[in-house]
Structures are given as structure tokens and as C-alpha cells.
Motif scaffolding. Structure first.
Motif, PDB file in Angstrom:
ATOM      1  N   LYS A   1      44.226  -9.687 -57.141  1.00 29.97           N
ATOM      2  CA  LYS A   1      43.215 -10.715 -56.898  1.00 29.97           C
ATOM      3  C   LYS A   1      42.349 -10.362 -55.688  1.00 29.97           C
ATOM      4  N   LYS A   2      42.941  -9.658 -54.731  1.00 30.52           N
ATOM      5  CA  LYS A   2      42.207  -9.250 -53.526  1.00 30.52           C
ATOM      6  C   LYS A   2      41.470  -7.929 -53.722  1.00 30.52           C
ATOM      7  N   GLY A   3      41.618  -7.330 -54.917  1.00 28.87           N
ATOM      8  CA  GLY A   3      40.959  -6.051 -55.197  1.00 28.87           C
ATOM      9  C   GLY A   3      41.705  -4.853 -54.663  1.00 28.87           C
ATOM     10  N   GLU A   4      42.968  -5.041 -54.268  1.00 29.14           N
ATOM     11  CA  GLU A   4      43.763  -3.939 -53.699  1.00 29.14           C
ATOM     12  C   GLU A   4      44.544  -3.242 -54.814  1.00 29.14           C
ATOM     13  N   LYS A   5      43.859  -2.426 -55.600  1.00 31.51           N
ATOM     14  CA  LYS A   5      44.448  -1.818 -56.792  1.00 31.51           C
ATOM     15  C   LYS A   5      45.590  -0.855 -56.469  1.00 31.51           C
ATOM     16  N   GLU A   6      45.412  -0.036 -55.451  1.00 35.87           N
ATOM     17  CA  GLU A   6      46.456   0.941 -55.125  1.00 35.87           C
ATOM     18  C   GLU A   6      47.732   0.255 -54.642  1.00 35.87           C
ATOM     19  N   THR A   7      47.565  -0.812 -53.865  1.00 33.48           N
ATOM     20  CA  THR A   7      48.731  -1.583 -53.422  1.00 33.48           C
ATOM     21  C   THR A   7      49.442  -2.205 -54.620  1.00 33.48           C
ATOM     22  N   ALA A   8      48.638  -2.736 -55.552  1.00 27.78           N
ATOM     23  CA  ALA A   8      49.215  -3.343 -56.754  1.00 27.78           C
ATOM     24  C   ALA A   8      49.987  -2.308 -57.572  1.00 27.78           C
ATOM     25  N   LYS A   9      49.404  -1.127 -57.743  1.00 33.76           N
ATOM     26  CA  LYS A   9      50.087  -0.056 -58.493  1.00 33.76           C
ATOM     27  C   LYS A   9      51.440   0.271 -57.859  1.00 33.76           C
ATOM     28  N   LYS A  10      51.422   0.388 -56.536  1.00 28.82           N
ATOM     29  CA  LYS A  10      52.653   0.742 -55.820  1.00 28.82           C
ATOM     30  C   LYS A  10      53.715  -0.334 -56.014  1.00 28.82           C
ATOM     31  N   LEU A  11      53.315  -1.584 -55.923  1.00 26.88           N
ATOM     32  CA  LEU A  11      54.271  -2.693 -56.072  1.00 26.88           C
ATOM     33  C   LEU A  11      54.803  -2.774 -57.504  1.00 26.88           C
ATOM     34  N   TYR A  12      53.924  -2.579 -58.483  1.00 26.86           N
ATOM     35  CA  TYR A  12      54.373  -2.584 -59.881  1.00 26.86           C
ATOM     36  C   TYR A  12      55.392  -1.471 -60.120  1.00 26.86           C
ATOM     37  N   GLN A  13      55.110  -0.292 -59.561  1.00 28.72           N
ATOM     38  CA  GLN A  13      56.025   0.826 -59.756  1.00 28.72           C
ATOM     39  C   GLN A  13      57.366   0.577 -59.067  1.00 28.72           C
TER      40      GLN A  13
END
Length: 609
Positions: free
Chosen positions: A309-321
Motif C-alpha cells: 500500500k505504501k509502494g514498497e515493493k521490494e520490502t513486500a517481496k522480502k516479507l512474502y518470501q
């Protein structure tokens, strides 16, 4: 003032309900009872999240519930909404003389003091927003010999509170203390007689004392004993007239042995069936440690959604992984469902398409066909049989390579003259002219022999033969009739081609190596500023097979196992196609037609780009 110490028993069923999720959890000073209509693997996780949230809130009950409500609101925003309107719950906190309680739905709590009964659960609104799930709090003071009865709707339907009060009184000592174990045993027996399916309750007695409250309550299971009728049924069965038939003389002496053997067989069969059922249940039952891991993964999944939601795609990828890594060792429906949801999000972030290719051709129409490479020219798909040297054009066999030329090794397409250049292991290169279906051996000036090679490429009039064993590329130029003498193309001190497995040429020479690295060569030397970059962690090359590009293809395509990865020509990752197809040997890309062709076995498939 002496402390009030709770003494607690929990009445439960071991067998899971088929139509609802019921969780009872006791860890003084907190008591939890949940019932959610329906069976959803996520409901177990939800209840444990509530428990964890309240426990982490510490002694301030109101603040703990506020944080829990905020968590439930986030869960609902994330799409998990099936529990709303279906949840009944009671959360009780007993700290010394102080009682705090919140309730929702059909669950109830009664206070018995001096044989007087008071319901201490508040009337609930018809609809509750997730943010106000546990908004109603009742607080009061407890006294010695007070008793709390906490139960779900089914418990009180089978054991009305007035009758329960009378039963508890019959087990009460003159000093007011309750024989709580004996009372619980009596309650369980009654519930068993009534064949109640899923009653759950806590019986809590308050006594003065200086000791710390027990860390876990004693559990009484309603369904913990086998039916007492089972033995009777067996005895009646063996008394049946069928066991008293007259056997032939040669068997009658062994009648007793036969009956004993049959009895043992039946008992062993029953034991096996019961053990199988228990093992199945154990296989689906999570340990406390596994439950905590799933909760951690759920938290990371929710955090990843917030990062998006904040546009932090790389952070989201890391958390999903990280969430996927946590649940990877735990195999059940709940973790499978969570992994599917996370992978869907990762696919969107990583530009991944999961595709089932469409079959367009099967070379098995030719007896014992054996093909390793395809060439797609216009509407036609060509290949060469590695055993028979037959040239295939779709479902036709227009020509064949000479038997004395050896076996087909590799080929390439030369667009300028519309030729297939086919390399044979004994005689070298042959030219197959598509326009008129003619085949001739390609000659080198002064009748020199072709260098040994396993991989071919072409660019206008130039032919490139790659021999990984020698670590060299040999370049030939088409002259008026013949080819020039082959020249060593690469500087072997600058580049190592020993592990090369594929080559493609568009002016630059692209080399794919076994370890997944790609070299971009110009003038026989690698361009040091080139590398593949931006590949998501889960999509790193593992089983590279082929690299493909042409002058008219603006991007690079790499076949890796059952995946095709696309990059721009600076090496930047673009997208991935994950294919529902195994043992893919080759690919061809028709960029103008927006199609990728794949060879698996003798079949050719296509997908759209």
C-alpha cells in the motif's frame, strides 16, 4: 488481603466438529473460549492470533482488547472476513479479586455465589464491526468460594444452569469449597449420556491462598472413553447361533482354535483401523510451535500487504518470501492455502504468468521419431531426426540428410537466404534451402574440414560453431559459393567457454553457461558491463537449457527447466512464464507473432507472449 487463586477444569471434546471450529484455552490469569460456525483452516489461526494478542497486551485488559480489535480490523481488510458474524467468544481475566470479561455471540458466563446465579455476559448487538469485536467489558470483584461457569451454547443447552447449580452444590463441602474434579466427572457423564457432540466449558472455583495460579487447567474429555457397549456387543456376537453350528468331524476338534484365531483377527483389524484414524488426525494436528510459526507467517503476509500500500515493493517481496520460508516445512491445508495466496501476490510483483501450453504438433506421426531441436519459419515447424536423419516439416518428411554424413548434432536458421544450416557429426555442415526443398553439403575453400562443434549460430553471412570442449568459437563467412576457412573467434585468456550450453547471435554473441550466467561477446571478448540483473530470488536460474534472440527479437529469452525468463538486452529482468510442462528440450520465439514454441518429447507446444 490474601490472594484469590482460581482452580480450573476444562470440559472439551477431542474430536473436531465437522461444522464449526471450537477452541478452549486456559493460561491463568486468562481464559479463552471460541466457537466459529463453519470449518475453515484459517479459523484456527485466527483464534490463536487473538490469544497471542491478548497475552502480549499484559495486565491492562482494555488496552489488550483495543490492540486485538485493531488486529481483527486489519485481518478483515486483508480479505479474511468469513469469521465476521459467525464468531462467539468469551475472554476472561482473573487477577486476584478482580474479574474482567468480554464476550461476543452465543457464549455465556455465570457467577455462582452462595447458590445465587448471575449471568455476567452482556447482551450483544446484532452486528459488530471488526474494530469493535470485543468492545463490551464487564468488571467486578470476586470473593472466596465464588464459582464461574463459562460455556458455549451447546453446553448450556445440554446442562441448564439451574441444574448445574444443583449439581455443584451437591459436591460442595461445608466450608464452601467445591470438589471440582468430582463435579467435573459428573458433568461429563451426563453429557455423555445425552450424546452431546461439541459442548465446551470451564468450571472455575476461587479460593484464598498465597500460591501462584496453576499454569494449565485440568482437562476432562467427553469423548475420551470407548463406548461401554462395545464389549457387550462383542460378547453378544460370539453368543450368536452362528458360532454354534455343527462342523464336520475333522474340524470340530479345532473349533476352539478357529474361534480364537478369528477373534484375534477381528481385534487386530479393529486396532489397525483405530490406529490409522489416530495417525491421520495426528498428521493434521499442529503442535504449539507450528501454530506460532503459522501466526508469524500470517503477520509477515499482513506486513507485506501494508508495504505494498505504501509502494514498497521490494520490502513486500522480502516479507512474502520470509513468510513462505517459515511455512515451507509445515504441510497441511492451512499452510497450502496461505502459500497459494502469497505466491499469487509474488507472481504479480515478479511479473510471473503460469501457463498451460497448447499442443500444436506431434512428430510421433513418424515412427520412432527422435527430435532435439525445432525451427519455426513462418507457419511451418521444422526438425531433424537424430536417429534417421529425416527432415520434418510439420507432418511431412520432405527430405533427409545422407546416412554417411553421421548424425544430426545442431542447427541454426539463416534468414538472409532462408536456409536451415544443419551440422552432422561426421561430415560437418549441410544447407537445406526451404524455398525449393533442396539439400547440399556446405564446402570450405581448399576442401578443408569443418571444425567439431555442438552448438551453431548465424548472423547474415557469418556462421559460428561453438565447441565447449575446446572452449572456442569458430567463425566462417559465406563466400560466392563456398565458406571461408574457420577462424578462432574468442580470446581464450579473456573468456572461458568450457561450460557453455547454448548460443544465440544477433550481432552480439550471447553465451549461456551451465551455472546460469550469460556472456555478451563482441569481437571475441566479453562486455564487462553486462550481466543478468533484477531476477527475483525465487526465480534464479537453476536448470538453464537455451538462450534465444535474433536481430528482429528485441529481448532475450532463456529456457530454464519448466520456465521461460525474458530480459531486455541490457540484462534487466522483465517477466517469467512458468509452464505446466515437463522435460522441455528446446524453444523458439516468433516475436512478431507473439508466440513461444516449446519442444517436449516429440511434441511441440505454443504459448502467447
Amino acid at each position: 488481603m490474601e490472594k484469590i487463586i482460581p482452580k480450573t477444569v476444562s470440559i472439551q471434546t477431542k474430536t473436531k466438529s465437522l461444522d464449526r471450529t471450537i477452541i478452549s484455552f486456559c493460561e491463568p490469569p486468562l481464559y479463552f473460549l471460541f466457537e466459529i460456525k463453519g470449518r475453515n483452516p484459517y479459523f484456527d489461526t485466527l483464534t490463536h492470533k487473538i490469544i497471542q494478542s491478548v497475552k502480549e497486551g499484559g495486565s491492562n485488559f482494555e488496552d489488550s482488547l483495543k490492540k486485538t480489535n485493531e488486529m481483527l480490523a486489519d485481518i478483515a481488510k486483508g480479505g479474511q472476513t468469513e469469521w465476521i458474524g459467525n464468531l462467539s467468544a468469551i475472554i476472561v481475566q482473573i487477577r486476584d479479586h478482580e474479574l474482567n470479561l468480554t464476550s461476543l455471540g452465543d457464549a455465556s458466563c455465570f457467577l455462582i455465589r452462595n447458590r445465587n446465579i448471575t449471568e455476567i455476559t452482556a447482551e450483544q448487538p446484532e452486528k459488530t464491526e471488526p474494530l469493535h469485536t470485543f468492545a463490551h467489558i464487564l468488571s467486578g470483584e470476586l470473593k472466596e468460594n465464588d464459582k464461574l461457569i463459562i460455556g458455549n451454547r451447546e453446553f448450556f443447552e445440554n446442562f441448564p444452569i439451574g441444574q448445574l447449580n444443583q449439581l455443584l452444590h451437591s459436591y460442595t463441602e461445608p466450608d464452601g469449597s467445591l470438589k471440582i474434579q468430582e463435579a467435573a466427572t459428573s458433568v461429563v457423564r451426563r453429557l455423555q449420556k445425552q450424546r452431546a457432540k461439541s459442548p465446551n466449558a470451564f468450571l472455575v472455583e476461587l479460593k484464598k491462598g498465597s500460591e501462584s495460579p496453576q499454569t494449565a487447567c485440568e482437562i476432562f474429555y467427553i469423548d475420551h472413553k470407548p463406548s461401554p457397549q462395545l464389549a457387550k456387543r462383542f460378547s453378544r456376537w460370539f453368543e450368536h447361533p452362528m458360532w454354534h453350528w455343527k462342523l464336520p468331524p475333522f474340524i470340530s476338534k479345532n473349533k476352539q482354535k478357529i474361534l480364537i484365531a478369528l477373534s484375534i483377527l477381528i481385534i487386530l483389524t479393529l486396532i489397525f483401523e483405530i490406529t490409522s484414524i489416530i495417525n491421520k488426525r495426528r498428521g493434521t494436528t499442529l503442535t504449539q510451535g507450528q501454530r506460532k510459526i503459522i501466526m508469524q507467517a500470517e503477520d509477515k503476509n499482513r506486513e507485506a500487504g501494508e508495504a505494498l500500500k505504501k509502494g514498497e515493493k521490494e520490502t513486500a517481496k522480502k516479507l512474502y518470501q520470509e513468510a513462505l520460508n517459515l511455512i515451507a516445512p509445515i504441510k497441511n491445508k492451512e499452510t497450502d492455502s496461505l502459500a497459494t495466496k502469497i505466491n499469487l501476490q509474488l507472481d504479480k510483483l515478479n511479473e510471473v504468468s503460469r501457463v498451460t501450453p497448447k499442443e500444436v504438433l506431434d512428430f510421433s506421426v513418424f515412427k520412432n521419431a527422435s527430435v532435439s531441436q525445432i525451427f519455426v519459419i513462418g507457419q511451418d515447424i521444422y526438425s531433424v531426426d537424430t536417429k534417421t536423419n529425416q527432415i520434418y516439416q510439420n507432418r511431412k518428411n520432405p527430405n533427409f540428410l545422407p546416412q554417411n554424413s553421421g548424425h544430426f548434432v545442431a542447427g541454426t536458421f539463416q534468414a538472409q537466404d532462408n536456409l536451415l544450416l544443419l551440422y552432422q557429426d561426421a561430415e560437418g555442415l549441410y544447407e537445406y534451402k526451404i524455398d525449393d526443398n533442396t539439400l547440399k553439403k556446405a564446402k570450405i575453400v581448399f576442401d578443408e574440414k569443418w571444425q567439431k562443434a555442438t552448438i551453431l549460430g548465424s548472423y547474415f553471412n557469418n556462421i559460428y560453431l561453438l565447441n565447449p570442449e575446446e572452449g572456442q568459437i569458430f567463425k566462417y563467412q559465406k563466400l560466392t559459393t563456398d565458406y571461408s576457412k574457420g577462424l578462432s573467434y574468442v580470446d581464450q585468456e579473456k573468456v572461458n567457454l568450457k561450460n557453455a550450453i547454448s548460443m544465440s547471435v544477433d550481432g552480439y554473441i550471447w553465451i549461456l553457461k551451465k551455472d546460469g550466467t550469460v556472456l555478451k561477446l563482441m569481437g571475441g571478448r566479453p562486455l564487462t558491463d553486462f550481466s543478468l540483473k533484477g531476477i527475483p530470488e525465487t526465480l534464479k536460474l537453476q536448470n538453464p537449457v537455451k538462450i534465444f534472440t535474433t536481430v528482429d527479437t528485441p529481448t532475450l529469452f532463456i529456457l530454464d527447466g519448466n520456465r521461460v525468463l525474458e530480459f531486455d538486452k541490457s540484462g534487466k529482468y522483465l517477466k517469467t512464464f512458468i509452464l505446466n510442462l515437463a522435460d522441455i528440450k528446446d524453444l523458439w520465439v516468433d516475436f512478431k507473432a507473439k508466440k513461444i514454441y516449446l519442444l517436449s518429447g516429440t511434441k511441440v507446444y505454443e504459448i502467447k507472449i
